[in-house]
Design a protein around this motif. Structure first.
Motif, PDB file in Angstrom:
ATOM      1  N   PRO A 181       0.841  -1.206   0.000  1.00 53.04           N
ATOM      2  CA  PRO A 181       0.000   0.000   0.000  1.00 53.04           C
ATOM      3  C   PRO A 181       0.874   1.254   0.000  1.00 53.04           C
ATOM      4  CG  PRO A 181      -0.574  -1.524   1.796  1.00 53.04           C
ATOM      5  CD  PRO A 181       0.755  -1.940   1.268  1.00 53.04           C
ATOM      6  N   VAL A 182       0.365   2.311  -0.620  1.00 49.11           N
ATOM      7  CA  VAL A 182       1.080   3.593  -0.643  1.00 49.11           C
ATOM      8  C   VAL A 182       0.128   4.708  -0.239  1.00 49.11           C
ATOM      9  CG1 VAL A 182       2.396   5.236  -2.038  1.00 49.11           C
ATOM     10  CG2 VAL A 182       2.624   2.783  -2.470  1.00 49.11           C
ATOM     11  N   ALA A 183       0.526   5.488   0.754  1.00 49.97           N
ATOM     12  CA  ALA A 183      -0.231   6.652   1.206  1.00 49.97           C
ATOM     13  C   ALA A 183       0.443   7.918   0.701  1.00 49.97           C
ATOM     14  CB  ALA A 183      -0.309   6.667   2.732  1.00 49.97           C
ATOM     15  N   CYS A 184      -0.305   9.029   0.676  1.00 53.18           N
ATOM     16  CA  CYS A 184       0.301  10.279   0.239  1.00 53.18           C
ATOM     17  C   CYS A 184      -0.460  11.490   0.764  1.00 53.18           C
ATOM     18  CB  CYS A 184       0.395  10.340  -1.288  1.00 53.18           C
ATOM     19  SG  CYS A 184      -1.157  10.729  -2.124  1.00 53.18           S
ATOM     20  N   ASN A 185       0.184  12.656   0.641  1.00 51.75           N
ATOM     21  CA  ASN A 185      -0.473  13.934   0.958  1.00 51.75           C
ATOM     22  C   ASN A 185      -0.378  14.910  -0.211  1.00 51.75           C
ATOM     23  OD1 ASN A 185       2.126  14.918   0.869  1.00 51.75           O
ATOM     24  ND2 ASN A 185       2.217  15.590   2.994  1.00 51.75           N
ATOM     25  N   VAL A 186      -0.065  14.376  -1.383  1.00 54.51           N
ATOM     26  CA  VAL A 186       0.299  15.184  -2.546  1.00 54.51           C
ATOM     27  C   VAL A 186      -0.773  16.204  -2.931  1.00 54.51           C
ATOM     28  CG1 VAL A 186       0.831  15.049  -5.004  1.00 54.51           C
ATOM     29  CG2 VAL A 186       1.867  13.431  -3.422  1.00 54.51           C
ATOM     30  N   GLY A 187      -2.051  15.813  -2.802  1.00 59.67           N
ATOM     31  CA  GLY A 187      -3.134  16.696  -3.218  1.00 59.67           C
ATOM     32  C   GLY A 187      -3.251  17.973  -2.414  1.00 59.67           C
ATOM     33  N   VAL A 188      -2.634  18.018  -1.241  1.00 52.57           N
ATOM     34  CA  VAL A 188      -2.634  19.247  -0.447  1.00 52.57           C
ATOM     35  C   VAL A 188      -1.881  20.364  -1.185  1.00 52.57           C
ATOM     36  CG1 VAL A 188      -1.845  20.305   1.725  1.00 52.57           C
ATOM     37  CG2 VAL A 188      -2.816  17.990   1.734  1.00 52.57           C
ATOM     38  N   PHE A 189      -0.885  19.983  -1.984  1.00 50.43           N
ATOM     39  CA  PHE A 189      -0.013  20.955  -2.648  1.00 50.43           C
ATOM     40  C   PHE A 189      -0.254  21.050  -4.158  1.00 50.43           C
ATOM     41  CE2 PHE A 189       2.167  18.911   0.910  1.00 50.43           C
ATOM     42  CZ  PHE A 189       2.358  20.002   1.738  1.00 50.43           C
ATOM     43  N   TRP A 190      -0.561  19.928  -4.770  1.00 50.37           N
ATOM     44  CA  TRP A 190      -0.748  19.848  -6.231  1.00 50.37           C
ATOM     45  C   TRP A 190      -2.164  19.331  -6.445  1.00 50.37           C
ATOM     46  CZ3 TRP A 190       3.700  18.647  -9.991  1.00 50.37           C
ATOM     47  CH2 TRP A 190       3.235  18.465 -11.292  1.00 50.37           C
ATOM     48  N   PRO A 191      -3.110  20.190  -6.765  1.00 54.32           N
ATOM     49  CA  PRO A 191      -4.514  19.779  -6.805  1.00 54.32           C
ATOM     50  C   PRO A 191      -4.845  18.907  -8.009  1.00 54.32           C
ATOM     51  CG  PRO A 191      -4.307  22.031  -7.566  1.00 54.32           C
ATOM     52  CD  PRO A 191      -2.936  21.620  -7.090  1.00 54.32           C
ATOM     53  N   LYS A 192      -5.994  18.293  -7.918  1.00 55.84           N
ATOM     54  CA  LYS A 192      -6.510  17.478  -9.018  1.00 55.84           C
ATOM     55  C   LYS A 192      -6.659  18.317 -10.280  1.00 55.84           C
ATOM     56  CE  LYS A 192     -10.636  14.697 -10.119  1.00 55.84           C
ATOM     57  NZ  LYS A 192     -11.893  14.127  -9.569  1.00 55.84           N
ATOM     58  N   ARG A 193      -7.134  19.543 -10.128  1.00 61.70           N
ATOM     59  CA  ARG A 193      -7.276  20.462 -11.260  1.00 61.70           C
ATOM     60  C   ARG A 193      -6.809  21.848 -10.831  1.00 61.70           C
ATOM     61  NH1 ARG A 193     -12.109  17.457 -11.459  1.00 61.70           N
ATOM     62  NH2 ARG A 193     -12.270  16.146 -13.329  1.00 61.70           N
ATOM     63  N   GLY A 194      -6.524  22.683 -11.826  1.00 61.72           N
ATOM     64  CA  GLY A 194      -6.116  24.044 -11.543  1.00 61.72           C
ATOM     65  C   GLY A 194      -4.624  24.249 -11.716  1.00 61.72           C
ATOM     66  N   ILE A 195      -4.209  25.492 -11.674  1.00 63.98           N
ATOM     67  CA  ILE A 195      -2.823  25.872 -11.943  1.00 63.98           C
ATOM     68  C   ILE A 195      -2.003  26.033 -10.667  1.00 63.98           C
ATOM     69  CG2 ILE A 195      -1.376  27.769 -12.827  1.00 63.98           C
ATOM     70  CD1 ILE A 195      -3.497  28.148 -15.019  1.00 63.98           C
TER      71      ILE A 195
END
Length: 250
Positions: A181-195
């Motif tokens: 399994p792999v966990a992450c927090n990436v979406g806090v900084f690099w969103p699903k959409r947007g610049i």
């Protein structure tokens, strides 16, 4: 004013990483045409470039925790943005992804994904998609290495709850391999959409293996509990405050 400057740096960052994709694709093309190792080397080189540029230009550092596997395993990961794909790929020696079929038609990305052994699926026809996915894996079309799947099937924004789909469990059962399994927090900084990209530290963490051979329901429950719990902890560590409560419906 600070937000505006960071937005502009984020825009420049996006332009440069896709320009870099073209440069690396052309530079490695002769090797990539001759061997899948050339395509893999190109992808690893581009991922390293993206990580360096993110740190230098937008202040987004990266960290890989845990021990990335090097043997034949199933990797089941939290998926929040394109950046977690980059971090996972850069951490593994020979990974290939279960990916949505539409990406095959993306310039450069689709061609190189095929060369490194990624397996496309039609998400709109789940039963057929799972059947074809298993057939492709078992027939040897997939290159040796670590097979990466996103159990929720798509990118999920931080703080949103979404179900884990049975495809990852079917792969785990049929392949008879351990699952990492792999966990992450990436979406806090690099969103699903947007610049806009936030500065900070994006983390992915390789968790202890789930050994092969568990019943499907038990595997799915353990996978979701491990990935969601640790991802929430990583997001809280990064300062995210919108985590769901235990009785939240998302």
């Amino acid at each position: 004013m600070r937000y505006a400057f960071q937005w502009l740096r984020s825009l420049l960052f996006i332009i440069l990483i896709y320009a870099g994709m073209v440069v690396y694709a052309i530079a490695f093309l002769p090797w990539a045409l001759l061997s899948s190792r050339g395509a893999s080397a190109a992808a690893h080189a581009w991922c390293a470039f993206v990580k360096w540029l993110a740190s230098w230009l937008i202040g987004l550092k990266t960290e890989v925790r845990g021990t990335p596997p090097t043997d034949e395993v199933l990797v089941a990961a939290k998926h929040q943005s394109f950046f977690d794909i980059i971090l996972i790929y850069s951490a593994l020696p020979r990974s290939k992804f279960i990916m949505k079929q539409e990406l095959l038609y993306a310039p450069i990305l689709g061609q190189y994904a095929k060369r490194i052994g990624c397996i496309p699926v039609n998400r709109g026809k789940r039963a057929e998609a799972i059947k074809k996915m298993l057939a492709d894996v078992k027939s040897g079309k997939a290159e040796p290495g670590q097979l990466v799947i996103y159990p929720q099937g798509t990118r999920i924004n931080p703080g949103i709850k979404a179900p884990y789909k049975v495809g990852s469990g079917v792969l785990y059962r049929e392949l008879g391999q351990d699952c990492v399994p792999v966990a992450c927090n990436v979406g806090v900084f690099w969103p699903k959409r947007g610049i806009y990209r936030k500065p900070g530290k994006a983390v992915i963490e390789f968790m202890p293996r789930i050994k092969a051979g568990k019943p499907l329901d038990e595997f799915m429950a353990e996978l979701e509990q491990v990935v969601e719990t640790r991802s929430n902890e990583l997001m809280a560590e990064a300062g995210f405050t919108g985590l769901p409560t235990p009785d939240s419906k998302g």
